[in-house]
Enzyme design. Structure first.
Site: not given
Ligand code: MSP
Length: 508
Positions: A20, A23, A140, A143, A157, A160, A299, A302
Protein backbone atom coordinates in the site's frame (compact mmCIF):
# COMPACT_ATOMS: atom_id res chain seq x y z
CA UNK A 1 40.15 7.56 -6.58
CA UNK A 2 37.62 4.80 -6.03
CA UNK A 3 34.03 5.93 -5.94
CA UNK A 4 32.48 6.44 -2.54
CA UNK A 5 30.25 3.54 -1.54
CA UNK A 6 26.65 4.08 -0.51
CA UNK A 7 24.51 1.20 0.73
CA UNK A 8 20.87 1.90 1.52
CA UNK A 9 18.01 -0.44 2.49
CA UNK A 10 14.26 -0.42 3.01
CA UNK A 11 12.48 -2.73 5.45
CA UNK A 12 11.65 -6.07 3.90
CA UNK A 13 7.88 -6.10 3.90
CA UNK A 14 5.60 -8.93 4.97
CA UNK A 15 3.90 -10.58 2.03
CA UNK A 16 0.60 -11.34 3.75
CA UNK A 17 -0.91 -8.55 1.67
CA UNK A 18 -0.05 -6.34 -1.27
CA UNK A 19 1.91 -3.09 -1.07
CA UNK A 20 0.00 0.00 0.00
CA UNK A 21 1.12 3.61 -0.12
CA UNK A 22 2.81 3.34 3.29
CA UNK A 23 5.25 0.79 1.88
CA UNK A 24 5.54 2.74 -1.37
CA UNK A 25 6.44 5.83 0.64
CA UNK A 26 9.48 4.27 2.36
CA UNK A 27 10.58 2.61 -0.85
CA UNK A 28 10.25 5.79 -2.94
CA UNK A 29 12.18 7.78 -0.34
CA UNK A 30 15.01 5.24 -0.38
CA UNK A 31 14.94 5.30 -4.18
CA UNK A 32 15.35 9.07 -4.24
CA UNK A 33 18.39 8.81 -1.98
CA UNK A 34 19.85 5.95 -4.04
CA UNK A 35 19.36 7.90 -7.29
CA UNK A 36 20.84 11.03 -5.76
CA UNK A 37 23.97 9.14 -4.73
CA UNK A 38 24.27 7.64 -8.21
CA UNK A 39 24.01 11.16 -9.62
CA UNK A 40 26.89 12.10 -7.34
CA UNK A 41 28.87 9.23 -8.83
CA UNK A 42 28.81 7.03 -5.73
CA UNK A 43 28.96 3.27 -6.00
CA UNK A 44 25.41 2.58 -4.79
CA UNK A 45 23.92 -0.63 -3.49
CA UNK A 46 20.18 -0.26 -2.94
CA UNK A 47 18.51 -3.25 -1.33
CA UNK A 48 14.82 -4.07 -0.97
CA UNK A 49 13.08 -7.36 -0.33
CA UNK A 50 10.34 -9.42 1.26
CA UNK A 51 10.00 -10.89 4.74
CA UNK A 52 8.72 -14.35 4.01
CA UNK A 53 9.20 -16.56 7.07
CA UNK A 54 6.61 -14.85 9.26
CA UNK A 55 3.69 -16.74 10.77
CA UNK A 56 1.26 -14.19 9.40
CA UNK A 57 2.31 -15.15 5.89
CA UNK A 58 1.42 -18.76 6.70
CA UNK A 59 -1.95 -17.65 8.07
CA UNK A 60 -2.68 -15.88 4.78
CA UNK A 61 -1.48 -18.89 2.79
CA UNK A 62 -3.76 -21.21 4.77
CA UNK A 63 -6.73 -18.95 4.02
CA UNK A 64 -5.97 -19.37 0.33
CA UNK A 65 -5.37 -23.13 0.53
CA UNK A 66 -7.98 -24.09 -2.07
CA UNK A 67 -6.82 -21.61 -4.64
CA UNK A 68 -3.16 -22.44 -4.08
CA UNK A 69 -3.56 -26.22 -4.07
CA UNK A 70 -5.52 -26.15 -7.27
CA UNK A 71 -6.33 -29.86 -7.01
CA UNK A 72 -3.01 -31.12 -5.60
CA UNK A 73 -2.42 -31.75 -1.90
CA UNK A 74 0.29 -29.54 -0.38
CA UNK A 75 1.95 -29.64 3.04
CA UNK A 76 1.83 -26.40 5.04
CA UNK A 77 5.44 -25.76 4.11
CA UNK A 78 4.78 -26.27 0.40
CA UNK A 79 1.68 -24.15 0.61
CA UNK A 80 3.54 -21.33 2.36
CA UNK A 81 6.38 -21.49 -0.17
CA UNK A 82 3.97 -21.32 -3.09
CA UNK A 83 2.20 -18.39 -1.50
CA UNK A 84 5.33 -16.37 -0.74
CA UNK A 85 6.70 -17.05 -4.25
CA UNK A 86 3.55 -15.63 -5.72
CA UNK A 87 3.31 -12.66 -3.40
CA UNK A 88 6.97 -11.78 -3.50
CA UNK A 89 6.73 -11.62 -7.30
CA UNK A 90 3.85 -9.17 -6.96
CA UNK A 91 5.89 -6.93 -4.67
CA UNK A 92 8.77 -7.00 -7.11
CA UNK A 93 6.43 -6.09 -9.97
CA UNK A 94 5.04 -3.17 -8.00
CA UNK A 95 8.49 -1.77 -7.35
CA UNK A 96 9.42 -2.24 -11.00
CA UNK A 97 6.30 -0.37 -12.07
CA UNK A 98 7.11 2.45 -9.68
CA UNK A 99 10.55 2.74 -11.24
CA UNK A 100 12.36 1.71 -8.06
CA UNK A 101 16.02 1.34 -8.93
CA UNK A 102 16.97 -1.37 -6.44
CA UNK A 103 20.16 -3.32 -7.13
CA UNK A 104 19.01 -6.48 -5.41
CA UNK A 105 15.80 -7.99 -4.08
CA UNK A 106 16.26 -10.11 -0.99
CA UNK A 107 13.84 -12.91 -0.19
CA UNK A 108 14.22 -14.49 3.21
CA UNK A 109 13.12 -17.91 1.95
CA UNK A 110 16.07 -17.89 -0.49
CA UNK A 111 18.83 -20.45 0.18
CA UNK A 112 21.56 -17.76 0.22
CA UNK A 113 19.73 -16.05 3.08
CA UNK A 114 18.98 -19.22 5.02
CA UNK A 115 22.62 -20.30 4.89
CA UNK A 116 23.71 -16.88 6.16
CA UNK A 117 21.22 -17.02 9.06
CA UNK A 118 22.44 -20.49 10.07
CA UNK A 119 26.07 -19.32 10.10
CA UNK A 120 25.12 -16.21 12.03
CA UNK A 121 23.29 -18.28 14.63
CA UNK A 122 26.38 -20.45 15.03
CA UNK A 123 28.55 -17.35 15.63
CA UNK A 124 26.23 -15.94 18.27
CA UNK A 125 25.93 -19.34 19.92
CA UNK A 126 29.71 -19.70 20.00
CA UNK A 127 29.91 -16.31 21.67
CA UNK A 128 27.76 -17.69 24.49
CA UNK A 129 24.88 -15.33 23.74
CA UNK A 130 22.15 -17.92 23.13
CA UNK A 131 20.56 -19.96 25.92
CA UNK A 132 17.42 -22.00 26.46
CA UNK A 133 14.69 -20.94 28.82
CA UNK A 134 10.99 -21.42 29.36
CA UNK A 135 9.01 -18.40 28.52
CA UNK A 136 5.45 -17.53 29.18
CA UNK A 137 4.18 -14.48 27.40
CA UNK A 138 1.55 -12.83 25.29
CA UNK A 139 2.33 -13.06 21.60
CA UNK A 140 0.78 -10.94 18.85
CA UNK A 141 1.19 -12.57 15.44
CA UNK A 142 0.29 -9.25 13.79
CA UNK A 143 3.37 -7.62 15.35
CA UNK A 144 5.31 -10.88 15.39
CA UNK A 145 6.47 -10.16 18.93
CA UNK A 146 5.82 -10.82 22.60
CA UNK A 147 3.91 -7.96 24.20
CA UNK A 148 3.92 -6.54 27.72
CA UNK A 149 0.52 -6.44 29.50
CA UNK A 150 0.81 -2.67 29.31
CA UNK A 151 1.02 -2.80 25.49
CA UNK A 152 -2.43 -4.40 25.32
CA UNK A 153 -5.95 -3.11 25.91
CA UNK A 154 -8.07 -5.82 27.58
CA UNK A 155 -5.64 -8.37 26.24
CA UNK A 156 -6.06 -7.08 22.69
CA UNK A 157 -3.22 -5.63 20.58
CA UNK A 158 -4.32 -2.07 19.76
CA UNK A 159 -2.40 -2.16 16.48
CA UNK A 160 -3.87 -5.34 15.09
CA UNK A 161 -7.15 -5.50 17.02
CA UNK A 162 -6.53 -9.12 17.80
CA UNK A 163 -6.19 -10.92 21.10
CA UNK A 164 -2.60 -11.72 22.02
CA UNK A 165 -2.09 -15.47 22.46
CA UNK A 166 -0.70 -16.87 25.69
CA UNK A 167 2.39 -18.82 24.77
CA UNK A 168 4.35 -20.93 27.15
CA UNK A 169 7.27 -22.60 25.50
CA UNK A 170 10.83 -23.56 25.94
CA UNK A 171 12.66 -21.21 23.56
CA UNK A 172 16.14 -20.04 22.76
CA UNK A 173 16.98 -16.60 24.09
CA UNK A 174 19.41 -13.94 22.95
CA UNK A 175 21.37 -12.07 25.64
CA UNK A 176 20.33 -8.56 24.73
CA UNK A 177 20.94 -7.43 28.32
CA UNK A 178 24.64 -8.14 27.91
CA UNK A 179 24.85 -5.42 25.20
CA UNK A 180 22.85 -2.77 27.02
CA UNK A 181 25.78 -0.60 28.01
CA UNK A 182 27.62 -1.05 24.74
CA UNK A 183 24.49 -0.01 22.85
CA UNK A 184 23.97 3.09 24.96
CA UNK A 185 27.62 4.04 24.54
CA UNK A 186 27.43 3.56 20.77
CA UNK A 187 24.32 5.73 20.51
CA UNK A 188 25.93 8.44 22.60
CA UNK A 189 29.18 8.43 20.64
CA UNK A 190 27.47 8.37 17.25
CA UNK A 191 24.78 11.04 17.14
CA UNK A 192 24.00 10.12 13.53
CA UNK A 193 23.28 6.49 14.34
CA UNK A 194 19.57 6.99 15.06
CA UNK A 195 17.73 9.79 13.30
CA UNK A 196 15.73 11.92 13.78
CA UNK A 197 16.58 12.89 17.35
CA UNK A 198 13.13 12.13 18.79
CA UNK A 199 13.55 8.51 17.74
CA UNK A 200 16.98 8.40 19.33
CA UNK A 201 15.48 9.46 22.65
CA UNK A 202 12.79 6.80 22.37
CA UNK A 203 15.34 4.10 21.69
CA UNK A 204 17.52 5.22 24.59
CA UNK A 205 14.62 4.97 27.04
CA UNK A 206 13.65 1.60 25.62
CA UNK A 207 17.17 0.28 26.08
CA UNK A 208 17.42 1.70 29.60
CA UNK A 209 14.06 0.38 30.76
CA UNK A 210 13.17 -2.67 28.71
CA UNK A 211 16.23 -4.19 27.08
CA UNK A 212 15.72 -7.70 28.41
CA UNK A 213 16.92 -10.87 26.75
CA UNK A 214 14.43 -11.87 24.07
CA UNK A 215 13.20 -15.12 22.69
CA UNK A 216 14.69 -15.92 19.30
CA UNK A 217 12.89 -19.14 18.49
CA UNK A 218 9.39 -20.58 18.43
CA UNK A 219 8.42 -24.17 18.97
CA UNK A 220 6.87 -26.52 16.40
CA UNK A 221 6.16 -24.11 13.61
CA UNK A 222 5.77 -25.58 10.19
CA UNK A 223 7.31 -22.65 8.37
CA UNK A 224 10.50 -20.65 8.86
CA UNK A 225 14.17 -21.46 9.31
CA UNK A 226 14.79 -24.37 11.71
CA UNK A 227 17.27 -23.74 14.52
CA UNK A 228 20.57 -25.35 13.51
CA UNK A 229 20.89 -28.58 15.44
CA UNK A 230 17.36 -28.40 16.88
CA UNK A 231 14.71 -28.65 14.16
CA UNK A 232 11.95 -28.73 16.77
CA UNK A 233 12.46 -24.97 17.01
CA UNK A 234 12.17 -22.29 14.34
CA UNK A 235 14.24 -19.11 14.32
CA UNK A 236 12.21 -16.07 15.40
CA UNK A 237 11.23 -14.14 12.32
CA UNK A 238 12.89 -10.86 13.33
CA UNK A 239 16.16 -12.61 14.19
CA UNK A 240 16.04 -13.97 10.64
CA UNK A 241 14.58 -10.96 8.78
CA UNK A 242 17.04 -8.35 10.06
CA UNK A 243 19.87 -10.43 8.68
CA UNK A 244 18.70 -9.86 5.11
CA UNK A 245 20.61 -6.60 5.15
CA UNK A 246 23.87 -8.44 5.54
CA UNK A 247 23.06 -11.70 3.76
CA UNK A 248 22.32 -9.94 0.46
CA UNK A 249 25.93 -9.03 -0.12
CA UNK A 250 28.09 -9.87 2.89
CA UNK A 251 31.14 -8.12 1.43
CA UNK A 252 29.22 -4.82 1.13
CA UNK A 253 28.23 -4.78 4.80
CA UNK A 254 27.77 -2.45 6.74
CA UNK A 255 24.89 -0.42 5.32
CA UNK A 256 25.08 3.35 5.34
CA UNK A 257 21.36 3.89 5.81
CA UNK A 258 18.52 1.68 6.97
CA UNK A 259 15.38 3.58 6.11
CA UNK A 260 12.45 2.35 8.21
CA UNK A 261 9.13 3.53 9.62
CA UNK A 262 9.03 4.53 13.28
CA UNK A 263 7.06 1.34 14.10
CA UNK A 264 10.13 -0.84 13.86
CA UNK A 265 12.89 1.18 15.52
CA UNK A 266 13.19 -1.13 18.52
CA UNK A 267 14.16 -3.98 16.21
CA UNK A 268 16.53 -1.88 14.10
CA UNK A 269 18.13 0.24 16.81
CA UNK A 270 18.34 -2.17 19.74
CA UNK A 271 17.98 -5.83 18.71
CA UNK A 272 19.85 -5.59 15.41
CA UNK A 273 22.95 -3.71 16.59
CA UNK A 274 23.24 -6.00 19.61
CA UNK A 275 23.03 -9.04 17.33
CA UNK A 276 25.76 -7.55 15.14
CA UNK A 277 27.97 -6.82 18.15
CA UNK A 278 27.55 -10.40 19.27
CA UNK A 279 28.52 -11.76 15.83
CA UNK A 280 31.50 -9.38 15.67
CA UNK A 281 30.16 -7.44 12.67
CA UNK A 282 30.08 -3.69 12.03
CA UNK A 283 26.96 -1.69 12.85
CA UNK A 284 25.06 0.21 10.16
CA UNK A 285 25.99 3.90 10.07
CA UNK A 286 22.48 5.30 10.31
CA UNK A 287 18.97 4.11 10.98
CA UNK A 288 16.52 6.77 9.86
CA UNK A 289 12.94 6.27 11.04
CA UNK A 290 10.35 8.33 9.22
CA UNK A 291 6.90 9.06 10.56
CA UNK A 292 3.61 7.33 9.89
CA UNK A 293 0.79 8.70 7.89
CA UNK A 294 -2.94 8.25 8.14
CA UNK A 295 -5.46 8.52 5.31
CA UNK A 296 -8.20 11.07 5.98
CA UNK A 297 -7.59 10.69 9.69
CA UNK A 298 -7.64 6.87 9.78
CA UNK A 299 -4.79 4.44 10.27
CA UNK A 300 -4.09 2.60 7.00
CA UNK A 301 -5.64 -0.80 7.48
CA UNK A 302 -6.94 -3.65 5.43
CA UNK A 303 -9.74 -4.17 7.92
CA UNK A 304 -10.91 -0.59 7.51
CA UNK A 305 -10.62 -1.03 3.77
CA UNK A 306 -8.93 2.34 3.30
CA UNK A 307 -5.66 1.14 1.80
CA UNK A 308 -4.58 2.87 -1.38
CA UNK A 309 -2.78 0.81 -3.99
CA UNK A 310 0.21 2.77 -5.28
CA UNK A 311 -0.44 1.33 -8.73
CA UNK A 312 -3.87 2.99 -8.77
CA UNK A 313 -2.18 6.29 -8.05
CA UNK A 314 0.28 5.59 -10.85
CA UNK A 315 -2.63 5.05 -13.26
CA UNK A 316 -4.04 8.40 -12.30
CA UNK A 317 -0.94 10.58 -12.05
CA UNK A 318 1.79 8.56 -13.75
CA UNK A 319 4.71 6.92 -12.00
CA UNK A 320 6.89 9.98 -11.48
CA UNK A 321 4.07 11.97 -9.99
CA UNK A 322 3.00 9.15 -7.66
CA UNK A 323 6.44 9.08 -6.11
CA UNK A 324 6.45 12.86 -5.95
CA UNK A 325 3.06 13.44 -4.33
CA UNK A 326 3.71 10.84 -1.64
CA UNK A 327 7.04 12.39 -0.71
CA UNK A 328 5.83 15.96 -0.94
CA UNK A 329 2.73 15.40 1.19
CA UNK A 330 4.52 13.84 4.15
CA UNK A 331 7.24 15.94 5.84
CA UNK A 332 10.11 13.49 6.00
CA UNK A 333 10.51 12.22 9.55
CA UNK A 334 7.13 13.42 10.77
CA UNK A 335 3.64 11.96 10.98
CA UNK A 336 1.07 13.32 8.56
CA UNK A 337 -2.43 12.88 7.26
CA UNK A 338 -2.90 12.39 3.52
CA UNK A 339 -5.91 12.04 1.25
CA UNK A 340 -6.67 11.69 -2.43
CA UNK A 341 -7.79 15.32 -2.48
CA UNK A 342 -4.45 16.42 -1.05
CA UNK A 343 -2.59 14.32 -3.62
CA UNK A 344 -4.65 15.88 -6.43
CA UNK A 345 -3.94 19.38 -5.17
CA UNK A 346 -0.24 18.65 -4.81
CA UNK A 347 -0.10 17.15 -8.29
CA UNK A 348 -1.72 20.23 -9.80
CA UNK A 349 0.26 22.82 -7.88
CA UNK A 350 3.76 21.35 -7.95
CA UNK A 351 3.81 19.33 -11.14
CA UNK A 352 1.15 20.52 -13.59
CA UNK A 353 1.48 24.21 -12.74
CA UNK A 354 5.02 23.94 -11.39
CA UNK A 355 7.67 21.88 -13.13
CA UNK A 356 5.53 20.83 -16.13
CA UNK A 357 4.32 24.32 -16.92
CA UNK A 358 7.77 25.85 -16.50
CA UNK A 359 9.37 23.37 -18.90
CA UNK A 360 6.70 23.90 -21.51
CA UNK A 361 6.78 27.70 -21.19
CA UNK A 362 10.54 27.86 -21.67
CA UNK A 363 10.67 25.37 -24.53
CA UNK A 364 7.70 26.96 -26.30
CA UNK A 365 9.42 30.36 -26.25
CA UNK A 366 12.67 28.75 -27.39
CA UNK A 367 10.98 26.88 -30.24
CA UNK A 368 9.98 30.08 -32.05
CA UNK A 369 13.47 30.88 -33.39
CA UNK A 370 16.99 29.41 -33.26
CA UNK A 371 18.75 30.16 -29.99
CA UNK A 372 22.33 31.34 -29.96
CA UNK A 373 23.51 30.94 -26.40
CA UNK A 374 24.68 34.14 -24.84
CA UNK A 375 25.52 34.28 -21.15
CA UNK A 376 26.91 37.82 -21.18
CA UNK A 377 24.13 39.10 -18.94
CA UNK A 378 23.73 36.43 -16.30
CA UNK A 379 21.86 38.40 -13.69
CA UNK A 380 21.30 36.43 -10.54
CA UNK A 381 20.87 33.11 -12.31
CA UNK A 382 24.32 31.62 -12.03
CA UNK A 383 24.61 32.49 -8.35
CA UNK A 384 21.08 31.30 -7.61
CA UNK A 385 21.66 27.87 -9.06
CA UNK A 386 24.95 27.56 -7.24
CA UNK A 387 23.00 28.19 -4.06
CA UNK A 388 20.21 25.76 -4.99
CA UNK A 389 22.68 22.99 -5.68
CA UNK A 390 24.47 23.60 -2.38
CA UNK A 391 21.25 23.59 -0.38
CA UNK A 392 19.94 20.55 -2.19
CA UNK A 393 23.10 18.54 -1.69
CA UNK A 394 23.37 19.50 1.92
CA UNK A 395 19.77 18.39 2.42
CA UNK A 396 20.05 15.06 0.64
CA UNK A 397 23.46 14.26 2.13
CA UNK A 398 21.81 14.51 5.53
CA UNK A 399 18.61 12.64 4.51
CA UNK A 400 16.45 15.76 4.63
CA UNK A 401 14.26 14.98 1.65
CA UNK A 402 11.64 17.61 2.48
CA UNK A 403 14.29 20.33 2.64
CA UNK A 404 15.50 19.28 -0.80
CA UNK A 405 11.92 19.56 -2.06
CA UNK A 406 11.70 23.10 -0.70
CA UNK A 407 14.79 24.04 -2.66
CA UNK A 408 13.28 22.60 -5.83
CA UNK A 409 10.08 24.58 -5.34
CA UNK A 410 12.12 27.72 -4.70
CA UNK A 411 13.97 27.24 -7.99
CA UNK A 412 10.70 26.87 -9.93
CA UNK A 413 9.25 29.92 -8.23
CA UNK A 414 12.33 31.99 -9.01
CA UNK A 415 12.12 31.16 -12.72
CA UNK A 416 8.35 31.62 -12.94
CA UNK A 417 8.69 35.00 -11.35
CA UNK A 418 11.43 36.03 -13.75
CA UNK A 419 9.32 35.02 -16.73
CA UNK A 420 6.24 36.83 -15.42
CA UNK A 421 8.14 39.98 -14.67
CA UNK A 422 10.26 40.11 -17.81
CA UNK A 423 7.88 38.62 -20.38
CA UNK A 424 10.71 37.41 -22.62
CA UNK A 425 8.26 36.51 -25.42
CA UNK A 426 7.77 40.24 -25.97
CA UNK A 427 11.53 40.77 -26.18
CA UNK A 428 11.72 38.33 -29.04
CA UNK A 429 10.34 41.04 -31.32
CA UNK A 430 11.36 44.20 -29.48
CA UNK A 431 14.96 43.40 -28.62
CA UNK A 432 16.20 40.15 -30.19
CA UNK A 433 19.67 40.36 -28.60
CA UNK A 434 18.20 40.73 -25.15
CA UNK A 435 15.80 37.91 -25.89
CA UNK A 436 18.71 35.62 -26.74
CA UNK A 437 20.33 36.44 -23.39
CA UNK A 438 17.11 35.89 -21.55
CA UNK A 439 16.19 32.57 -23.18
CA UNK A 440 19.78 31.34 -22.75
CA UNK A 441 19.52 31.81 -19.00
CA UNK A 442 16.12 30.16 -18.89
CA UNK A 443 17.12 27.12 -20.93
CA UNK A 444 20.31 26.69 -18.95
CA UNK A 445 18.30 27.02 -15.72
CA UNK A 446 15.89 24.38 -16.97
CA UNK A 447 18.82 22.07 -17.53
CA UNK A 448 19.83 22.53 -13.90
CA UNK A 449 16.24 22.09 -12.74
CA UNK A 450 15.93 18.81 -14.64
CA UNK A 451 19.07 17.40 -13.04
CA UNK A 452 17.96 18.57 -9.61
CA UNK A 453 14.63 16.79 -10.08
CA UNK A 454 16.21 13.65 -11.55
CA UNK A 455 16.20 11.50 -8.36
CA UNK A 456 12.54 12.32 -7.74
CA UNK A 457 10.90 12.29 -11.15
CA UNK A 458 13.41 10.51 -13.37
CA UNK A 459 11.18 10.14 -16.42
CA UNK A 460 10.11 13.77 -16.62
CA UNK A 461 13.65 14.96 -15.98
CA UNK A 462 14.98 12.76 -18.73
CA UNK A 463 12.37 14.10 -21.16
CA UNK A 464 13.41 17.67 -20.39
CA UNK A 465 17.09 16.89 -20.85
CA UNK A 466 16.37 15.06 -24.11
CA UNK A 467 14.47 18.15 -25.32
CA UNK A 468 17.48 20.24 -24.40
CA UNK A 469 19.63 17.80 -26.37
CA UNK A 470 22.00 16.99 -23.51
CA UNK A 471 20.71 13.87 -21.76
CA UNK A 472 23.07 11.27 -23.19
CA UNK A 473 26.03 13.60 -23.28
CA UNK A 474 25.73 14.78 -19.70
CA UNK A 475 24.83 11.53 -17.97
CA UNK A 476 28.43 10.42 -18.01
CA UNK A 477 29.86 13.80 -17.06
CA UNK A 478 29.50 13.59 -13.31
CA UNK A 479 27.76 15.98 -11.01
CA UNK A 480 30.53 18.58 -10.88
CA UNK A 481 30.40 19.21 -14.63
CA UNK A 482 26.62 19.01 -14.66
CA UNK A 483 26.63 21.82 -12.10
CA UNK A 484 28.70 24.11 -14.34
CA UNK A 485 26.93 27.19 -15.51
CA UNK A 486 26.72 27.50 -19.28
CA UNK A 487 26.84 23.92 -20.56
CA UNK A 488 24.23 24.67 -23.23
CA UNK A 489 26.05 26.45 -26.02
CA UNK A 490 26.27 27.22 -29.70
CA UNK A 491 23.30 27.71 -31.96
CA UNK A 492 20.40 25.33 -31.35
CA UNK A 493 16.88 24.85 -32.65
CA UNK A 494 14.53 23.64 -29.95
CA UNK A 495 11.14 21.98 -30.19
CA UNK A 496 8.14 22.32 -27.94
CA UNK A 497 7.73 19.62 -25.29
CA UNK A 498 4.65 17.42 -24.81
CA UNK A 499 2.95 18.17 -21.47
CA UNK A 500 4.94 16.34 -18.81
CA UNK A 501 2.10 16.25 -16.31
CA UNK A 502 -1.35 16.38 -17.94
CA UNK A 503 -4.07 18.21 -16.06
CA UNK A 504 -6.45 15.87 -14.21
CA UNK A 505 -9.78 15.47 -15.91
CA UNK A 506 -12.68 16.69 -13.79
CA UNK A 507 -14.26 13.24 -13.64
CA UNK A 508 -11.76 12.01 -11.03
N1 MSP B 1 8.68 -7.28 7.94
C1 MSP B 1 8.84 -6.22 8.84
C2 MSP B 1 10.14 -5.48 8.57
C3 MSP B 1 11.37 -6.32 8.66
S1 MSP B 1 12.79 -5.41 8.27
C4 MSP B 1 14.06 -6.40 8.66
C5 MSP B 1 7.68 -5.25 8.71
N2 MSP B 1 7.00 -5.29 7.57
S2 MSP B 1 5.72 -4.40 7.21
O1 MSP B 1 5.21 -4.95 5.97
O2 MSP B 1 4.83 -4.35 8.30
O3 MSP B 1 6.25 -2.96 6.87
C6 MSP B 1 6.39 -1.95 7.85
C7 MSP B 1 6.96 -0.72 7.18
O4 MSP B 1 6.09 -0.26 6.12
C8 MSP B 1 7.08 0.50 8.07
O5 MSP B 1 8.25 0.46 8.88
C9 MSP B 1 7.14 1.61 7.04
O6 MSP B 1 8.38 1.60 6.40
C10 MSP B 1 6.10 1.16 6.03
N3 MSP B 1 4.76 1.64 6.38
C11 MSP B 1 3.66 0.87 6.60
N4 MSP B 1 2.60 1.68 6.87
C12 MSP B 1 2.97 2.97 6.85
C13 MSP B 1 2.32 4.20 7.08
N5 MSP B 1 1.05 4.26 7.39
N6 MSP B 1 3.06 5.34 7.00
C14 MSP B 1 4.38 5.31 6.68
N7 MSP B 1 5.03 4.16 6.49
C15 MSP B 1 4.38 2.98 6.54
O7 MSP B 1 7.46 -4.48 9.63
Amino acid sequence: MANKKFFITTPIYYVNGLPHIGHAYTTAAADVLARYHRLKGDDVFFLVGTDENAQKNVESALKKRKELEDGEKLTTRELAQKYVDLMSAKWQETWDELNISNDDFMRTSAPRHIKYVEDFWAKVLAKGDIYKNTYQGLYCTGCEEYKNESDLVDGVCPLHKRKAEVLSEENYFFKLSKYRDALLKHIEKNPDFIQPETRRNEVVSFIKDFAKDFSISRKSLEWGIPVPGDPSQTIYVWFDALLNYASAKPDRWPADVHLVGKDIIKFHCAYWPAMLMSAGLHLPKTVFAHGFFTISGEKISKTLGNTIDPLDLAKKYGVDATRYVLLAEVPFGQDADVSLEKFDARYESDLVNGLGNLASRILTMASKQPVTFDYSNDGAFKASFKKYWAEYQEALDSLKISDALHTLSAAIKFLDQYINENQPWKLAKEDPAKFQQSISMLLESLRHVAWLYMPLVPEASEKILVSLGVYDGERALGIKKIQNWGNLSGMVEFKKIEPLFPRLTTSK
